[in-house]
Design an enzyme around this catalytic site. Structure first.
Site, PDB file in Angstrom:
ATOM      1  N   GLU A 165      -9.440 112.179  68.702  1.00  0.00           N
ATOM      2  CA  GLU A 165      -8.558 112.137  67.529  1.00  0.00           C
ATOM      3  C   GLU A 165      -9.140 111.170  66.509  1.00  0.00           C
ATOM      4  OE1 GLU A 165      -5.060 110.420  69.214  1.00  0.00           O
ATOM      5  OE2 GLU A 165      -4.745 112.077  70.600  1.00  0.00           O
TER       6      GLU A 165
ATOM      7  N   LYS B 233      -9.514 108.222  64.129  1.00  0.00           N
ATOM      8  CA  LYS B 233      -8.795 106.942  64.205  1.00  0.00           C
ATOM      9  C   LYS B 233      -8.382 106.519  62.804  1.00  0.00           C
ATOM     10  CE  LYS B 233      -9.072 102.343  66.229  1.00  0.00           C
ATOM     11  NZ  LYS B 233      -8.770 101.545  65.051  1.00  0.00           N
TER      12      LYS B 233
ATOM     13  N   ASP C 185      -6.805 104.397  59.851  1.00  0.00           N
ATOM     14  CA  ASP C 185      -6.701 102.969  59.569  1.00  0.00           C
ATOM     15  C   ASP C 185      -5.353 102.701  58.916  1.00  0.00           C
ATOM     16  OD1 ASP C 185      -7.574 100.449  59.593  1.00  0.00           O
ATOM     17  OD2 ASP C 185      -9.031 100.668  57.970  1.00  0.00           O
TER      18      ASP C 185
ATOM     19  N   TYR D 234       0.587 110.103  68.034  1.00  0.00           N
ATOM     20  CA  TYR D 234      -0.558 110.271  68.945  1.00  0.00           C
ATOM     21  C   TYR D 234      -0.423 109.664  70.338  1.00  0.00           C
ATOM     22  CZ  TYR D 234      -1.626 105.637  66.970  1.00  0.00           C
ATOM     23  OH  TYR D 234      -1.557 104.338  66.544  1.00  0.00           O
TER      24      TYR D 234
ATOM     25  N   LYS E  70     -16.374 103.701  66.981  1.00  0.00           N
ATOM     26  CA  LYS E  70     -16.316 103.329  65.569  1.00  0.00           C
ATOM     27  C   LYS E  70     -17.516 103.876  64.806  1.00  0.00           C
ATOM     28  CE  LYS E  70     -12.713 100.471  65.572  1.00  0.00           C
ATOM     29  NZ  LYS E  70     -12.874  99.071  65.255  1.00  0.00           N
TER      30      LYS E  70
ATOM     31  N   CYS F 131     -20.923  65.059  61.188  1.00  0.00           N
ATOM     32  CA  CYS F 131     -19.736  65.881  60.986  1.00  0.00           C
ATOM     33  C   CYS F 131     -19.208  65.680  59.565  1.00  0.00           C
ATOM     34  CB  CYS F 131     -18.668  65.493  62.001  1.00  0.00           C
ATOM     35  SG  CYS F 131     -17.065  66.234  61.651  1.00  0.00           S
TER      36      CYS F 131
ATOM     37  N   CYS G 270     -15.598  63.742  59.775  1.00  0.00           N
ATOM     38  CA  CYS G 270     -15.350  62.368  60.222  1.00  0.00           C
ATOM     39  C   CYS G 270     -16.604  61.503  60.196  1.00  0.00           C
ATOM     40  CB  CYS G 270     -14.731  62.353  61.624  1.00  0.00           C
ATOM     41  SG  CYS G 270     -15.867  62.876  62.905  1.00  0.00           S
TER      42      CYS G 270
ATOM     43  N   CYS H 219     -19.526  68.115  66.669  1.00  0.00           N
ATOM     44  CA  CYS H 219     -19.094  66.786  66.259  1.00  0.00           C
ATOM     45  C   CYS H 219     -18.742  66.008  67.513  1.00  0.00           C
ATOM     46  CB  CYS H 219     -17.867  66.924  65.356  1.00  0.00           C
ATOM     47  SG  CYS H 219     -16.899  65.418  65.232  1.00  0.00           S
TER      48      CYS H 219
ATOM     49  N   CYS I 170     -11.760  62.760  65.227  1.00  0.00           N
ATOM     50  CA  CYS I 170     -12.123  63.653  64.126  1.00  0.00           C
ATOM     51  C   CYS I 170     -10.876  64.378  63.606  1.00  0.00           C
ATOM     52  CB  CYS I 170     -13.167  64.665  64.584  1.00  0.00           C
ATOM     53  SG  CYS I 170     -13.579  65.840  63.268  1.00  0.00           S
TER      54      CYS I 170
HETATM   55  S1  IVH Z   1      -4.030 105.198  70.892  1.00  0.00           S
HETATM   56  C1  IVH Z   1      -3.227 102.369  74.411  1.00  0.00           C
HETATM   57  N1  IVH Z   1      -4.755 106.886  69.023  1.00  0.00           N
HETATM   58  O1  IVH Z   1      -6.006 102.001  66.776  1.00  0.00           O
HETATM   59  C2  IVH Z   1      -3.736 103.218  73.311  1.00  0.00           C
HETATM   60  N2  IVH Z   1      -4.635 104.584  68.437  1.00  0.00           N
HETATM   61  O2  IVH Z   1      -7.404  99.867  68.295  1.00  0.00           O
HETATM   62  C3  IVH Z   1      -3.071 102.941  72.032  1.00  0.00           C
HETATM   63  N3  IVH Z   1      -5.138 104.107  66.096  1.00  0.00           N
HETATM   64  O3  IVH Z   1      -3.278  99.920  67.461  1.00  0.00           O
HETATM   65  C4  IVH Z   1      -3.677 103.485  70.814  1.00  0.00           C
HETATM   66  N4  IVH Z   1      -5.515 106.191  65.472  1.00  0.00           N
HETATM   67  O4  IVH Z   1      -3.185 101.379  65.367  1.00  0.00           O
HETATM   68  C5  IVH Z   1      -4.526 105.596  69.322  1.00  0.00           C
HETATM   69  N5  IVH Z   1      -5.327 108.514  67.468  1.00  0.00           N
HETATM   70  C6  IVH Z   1      -5.101 107.234  67.762  1.00  0.00           C
HETATM   71  C7  IVH Z   1      -5.217 106.210  66.796  1.00  0.00           C
HETATM   72  C8  IVH Z   1      -4.987 104.882  67.180  1.00  0.00           C
HETATM   73  C9  IVH Z   1      -5.463 104.928  65.076  1.00  0.00           C
HETATM   74  C10 IVH Z   1      -5.032 102.636  65.993  1.00  0.00           C
HETATM   75  C11 IVH Z   1      -3.722 102.073  66.464  1.00  0.00           C
HETATM   76  C12 IVH Z   1      -4.039 101.086  67.540  1.00  0.00           C
HETATM   77  C13 IVH Z   1      -5.477 100.809  67.278  1.00  0.00           C
HETATM   78  C14 IVH Z   1      -6.183 100.444  68.557  1.00  0.00           C
END
Ligand code: IVH
Length: 688
Positions: free
Chosen positions: A121, A123, A125, A232, A320, A414, A417, A432, A438
C-alpha cells in the site's frame, strides 16, 4: 445522593450516562472556553463518583467514560484517550536487500520457507487515527499521539465525508479502524491561497495543513478544511472480520471507507521491487504525497503469530523512497552540548525547501565528519532529507567555495561552561568534562526528563525549562515537582497567566504517578534509551527491586553486576554505564529525593497478569516442533514470563522439546517443573 453501595444496576447505568455528559461539559468549559463553571473540588468529586460507580459496576463502563480520558492536555485543549491497542510505527527498508532481510526474519521467526504473500500500500504522509465503531456507530476518533494515548478529535472527524457515521450490514459489536488523514496537493495549494488572501498563516506542506485542520478546537473550522482519509489497518475488534489483510481491505471498502486503489498483492522481493519502481514513477503525478510503500504480510494468522518487537510489527515494513536533496549555503556551525556532555556540531543553513519541508538546520554528526568532508562556513552544501530523520549534509560543492573560507577548527573546550572537552581514544564524540557543573548538560537533562517519551509533562517544553532554569528555579528534576508551589509566581511571568500556570500545576501533579520504565528512561543515563529502560523495568519489576539491584551492581564482580549484565539486551558495557551512574552520590541522592515525590508503578506484566506464567522464569530446551524458539520466547514474554537460557534453582518452568539433554536433566535434579511442547501450547493459549 444515594451511596454507591445502594445503587441498582439500572440506576448506576443512568448515573454513569449523566456523569459522562456532565464531566465532558465541564471539560469543554475549562479547556476550550477557558471558563470553568465549577470549582476544582466539585469537579474532582464528580470524577470520583464516576470512578466509584465504575468500580462497583464494571460492565456498565461506557465507551465515552471520562475515566478513559487520562486528563486533558492544557496546551491543546483536546481530551486524551488511551488506545485499546497501541498504535505503533513501522521499521524502514531502503532497498531490496532490506526488504529481503525483512522476509527472512519473518520466515526464521515462523520456522517457514517458500512463498509468502504481501499486501503493498502506498505510504501516505499524513496523520494516523483510530476510529472506534460500536454496533456499527462511529463512537470516537483519536489521533495516534505517542502511540499509547492520543487526542480525542471525534467532533472534527464527524465533519469528514470519508468517515462513515454508520457501518452498513452486520459489523462486529466493537471494531476499531485505522487509517491516515491527509490533504491532497491541490487542496493544500488552494487552502494556502485562501489563507493568504485572508491574511492567515500559511502551511509548510500538505501534512501540516491536514494536522492543522484536524486539530481545530472548533469543528466548524475543520469542516471547511478539505481532509481525506484512507483506511488501512485494524485495532481492537470483538470478532474477526477477515482471514487476510486483502479481504479486510475489501470489508473496509464495503463499509464505505476509501481504500487506496493502488494497493496490490505481491509474492516476493522481486515483485515488491517492481512495485516500488512502478509507484516511484507515478509518485509525482499522484494527487497526494507519499514517502514510500508499506508491505504487510497478508495472512492475519501469521500477523498474529509474528506480533511486535519494540514499537514495530514483525509483519510489516515501510520501504521508503530515496531521500530528497537540495543545495543551500552553510551560514554557521554551532556546537550543541547534549545531556551526556557530547558536543554535536549543527549546521545553520540558509532556509531551503527539501521535498516539501523548509529546512534551516542540519546535523554535521561529529568532528571527524566535518574534517572528512572539509565543510567550511560559507560553503554551498548538498542537503538531504529522508523521512522523519534529521536532515544531513551530504557533500560540499567545492567549486562554489568563497575565497576566504577557512577550515573549521573544532573547539576543545565546552562552549557552555568552558571545561575541557575530551575525546577518549577510539571514540568519535568529544565530551564536555564539566559534568554536573555544566549548565547546558543540566538543562538538557531536564528537557529530556520532561520530554514526551519520558515524563511527558504537558506544556513544559524546552522553552519553559530554559526559562525556569534561568530564573534559578530548577537545579534537578526534584525541583520540577516544586514548581506547583510557585504557581502564583509563574502566573505573573510574561507569556504566562493564571490559567496556563494552573494548567502547568495540573500537568505536573498528574505525573507524580509514573511507570517504572518511564522513570528509568527519564534519568537520562547514557545508553539507557526507551528499549533498555523497558528491559530493566521488566526484569526488576518494582522500583525498590531495581534501586537495590543497581546499588549492589556498583561493586565490580558482584553477583548483582553479573545479573545486570546478563539481562538479554543489556550486556556488560551498559551494566558498567549504570553502575557508574549509581556510583555518583549526587545522582543517587537526587534519585532518592525524586522517588519520595512520586508513586512509581511496577512494570506492567503485558497482556495477561492472570496468565499462569506471568512473573515466572522459564527455560525452553530441546527442539520445538510446532514453533521456533524466537516465537516461543516472544509468546512467553507477552504472557509476562522471563525467559532465560540456563536452568537454576530460580527457574520456575522448563518446556522440554524433542532430544532435550542436560537442561532437562538438571531441571529434574533440582525439582523444577517441566512440561511438554503440547502442554506449553495449551498453557499459552496458542491455537493448534
Ligand atoms: S500500517 C502496525 N499502513 O506510517 C502498523 N501505516 O511508520 C501500523 N502510514 O503511523 C501502520 N500509510 O501514519 C500503515 N498503508 C499504511 C500507511 C501507514 C501511511 C503511516 C502511519 C503510521 C506510519 C508508520
Amino acid at each position: 445522593m444515594k451511596p454507591v453501595e445502594d445503587l441498582t444496576e439500572i440506576e448506576a447505568a443512568a448515573e454513569l450516562e449523566r456523569l459522562a455528559a456532565e464531566i465532558a461539559y465541564h471539560d469543554r468549559a475549562y479547556h476550550e472556553r477557558d471558563a470553568p463553571e465549577i470549582s476544582d473540588a466539585d469537579y474532582d468529586a464528580l470524577r470520583q463518583r464516576n470512578t466509584a460507580i465504575e468500580v462497583r459496576f464494571p460492565v456498565q463502563i461506557r465507551a465515552d467514560s471520562p475515566s478513559h480520558r487520562v486528563g486533558s492536555s492544557p496546551d491543546s485543549g483536546f481530551a486524551k484517550l488511551r488506545h485499546r491497542v497501541p498504535m505503533l510505527s513501522l521499521d524502514n527498508a531502503f532497498d531490496v536487500t532490506d526488504f529481503a532481510d525483512f522476509v527472512s526474519r519473518a520466515h526464521r521467526f515462523l520456522g517457514t520457507s517458500g512463498e509468502m504473500v504481501f499486501v503493498a500500500e502506498p505510504k501516505i504522509d499524513g496523520l494516523s487515527i483510530n476510529l472506534t465503531y460500536e454496533h456499527g456507530r462511529f463512537i470516537h476518533g483519536v489521533t495516534r499521539g505517542d502511540g499509547t494515548e492520543g487526542e480525542d478529535v471525534t467532533a472534527n472527524l464527524r465533519t469528514m465525508k470519508s468517515v462513515p457515521d454508520r457501518l452498513p450490514g452486520k459489523p462486529p459489536a466493537l471494531i476499531e479502524i485505522r487509517g491516515e488523514v491527509f490533504m491532497t496537493k491541490a487542496d493544500f495549494l488552494a487552502l494556502n491561497e485562501r489563507q493568504a488572501e485572508a491574511g492567515d498563516k500559511l502551511f509548510a506542506n500538505p501534512r501540516n495543513a491536514a494536522a492543522g485542520g484536524l486539530r481545530q478546537l472548533d469543528s466548524r473550522i475543520t469542516a471547511t478544511r478539505p481532509l481525506s482519509l484512507f483506511a488501512y489497518a485494524q485495532g481492537e475488534a470483538s470478532e474477526a472480520v477477515a482471514e487476510t489483510h486483502w479481504d479486510y481491505l475489501r470489508r473496509l471498502s464495503d463499509w464505505g471507507f476509501s481504500v487506496n486503489p493502488l494497493s496490490r498483492r505481491v509474492r516476493d522481493a522481486a515483485e515488491a521491487e517492481a512495485f516500488q519502481t512502478e509507484i516511484g514513477l507515478k509518485r509525482s503525478g499522484l494527487a497526494y504525497d507519499i514517502d514510500g510503500v508499506v508491505y504487510k504480510i497478508d495472512a492475519l494468522t501469521l500477523q498474529r503469530r509474528l506480533g511486535f518487537v519494540g514499537r514495530a510489527p514483525r509483519w510489516a515494513i515501510a520501504w521508503k523512497f530515496p531521500a530528497e536533496q537540495a543545495t543551500t549555503i552553510l551560514q554557521d556551525i554551532r556546537i550543541q552540548v547534549g545531556r551526556t556532555g557530547a558536543l554535536t556540531p549543527v549546521a545553520e543553513l540558509q532556509p531551503v525547501n527539501v521535498g516539501g519541508v523548509l529546512v534551516s538546520r542540519a546535523t554535521l554528526h561529529n568532528e571527524d565528519e566535518i574534517a572528512r568532508k572539509d565543510v567550511r562556513v560559507g560553503d554551498t552544501v548538498v542537503l538531504q532529507r529522508a523521512g522523519d530523520v534529521i536532515p544531513q549534509i551530504v557533500s560540499v560543492i567545492v567549486e562554489r567555495r568563497p575565497a576566504d573560507a577557512v577550515p573549521y577548527v573544532y573547539p576543545a573546550i565546552c562552549p557552555a561552561c568552558g571545561s575541557h572537552a575530551a575525546r577518549p581514544p577510539g571514540e568519535v564524540v568529544r565530551r564536555c568534562t564539566g559534568g554536573l557543573i555544566c549548565p547546558e548538560q543540566r538543562v538538557e537533562r531536564l528537557i529530556h526528563f520532561v520530554s514526551r517519551t519520558a515524563f511527558d509533562i504537558d506544556g513544559l517544553g524546552e522553552k519553559s525549562i530554559r526559562e525556569f532554569y534561568a530564573a534559578g528555579w530548577l537545579h534537578s528534576p526534584v525541583d520540577l515537582f516544586k514548581l506547583p508551589e510557585r504557581e502564583a509566581e509563574v502566573a505573573e511571568r510574561e507569556g504566562w497567566g493564571k490559567l496556563s500556570a494552573r494548567n502547568l500545576t495540573r500537568a505536573i501533579e498528574a505525573k507524580r504517578r509514573i511507570p517504572l520504565e518511564r522513570l528509568i528512561y527519564a534519568l537520562g543515563i547514557r545508553r539507557i534509551g526507551e528499549a533498555n529502560a523497558r528491559l530493566l523495568a521488566r526484569h526488576y519489576g518494582s522500583y525498590l527491586e531495581w534501586r537495590a539491584g543497581m546499588n549492589a551492581a556498583t561493586i565490580v564482580g558482584s553477583e548483582a553486576r553479573s545479573t545486570l549484565g546478563g539481562i538479554l539486551g543489556i550486556g556488560p558495557a551498559i551494566a558498567e554505564e549504570l553502575a557508574d551512574f549509581f556510583d555518583e552520590p549526587r545522582n543517587v541522592s537526587i534519585l532518592d529525593e525524586l522517588a519520595a515525590q512520586l508513586t512509581i508503578e511496577d512494570a506492567a506484566v503485558p497482556e495477561a497478569a492472570d496468565s499462569e506464567v506471568a512473573g515466572k522464569t522459564m527455560v525452553f530446551t530441546g527442539t520445538l516442533e510446532t514453533m521456533t524458539r524466537p516465537e516461543a520466547k516472544a509468546r512467553a514474554e507477552a504472557l509476562g514470563a522471563k525467559v532465560t537460557d540456563s536452568v537454576s534453582k530460580k527457574t520456575d518452568l522448563v518446556v522440554v522439546g524433542a532430544d532435550a539433554g542436560s537442561k532437562a536433566r538438571k531441571a529434574q535434579e533440582l525439582g523444577v517443573k517441566t512440561i511438554t511442547e503440547v502442554e506449553w501450547r495449551e498453557m499459552a493459549g496458542m491455537p493448534d
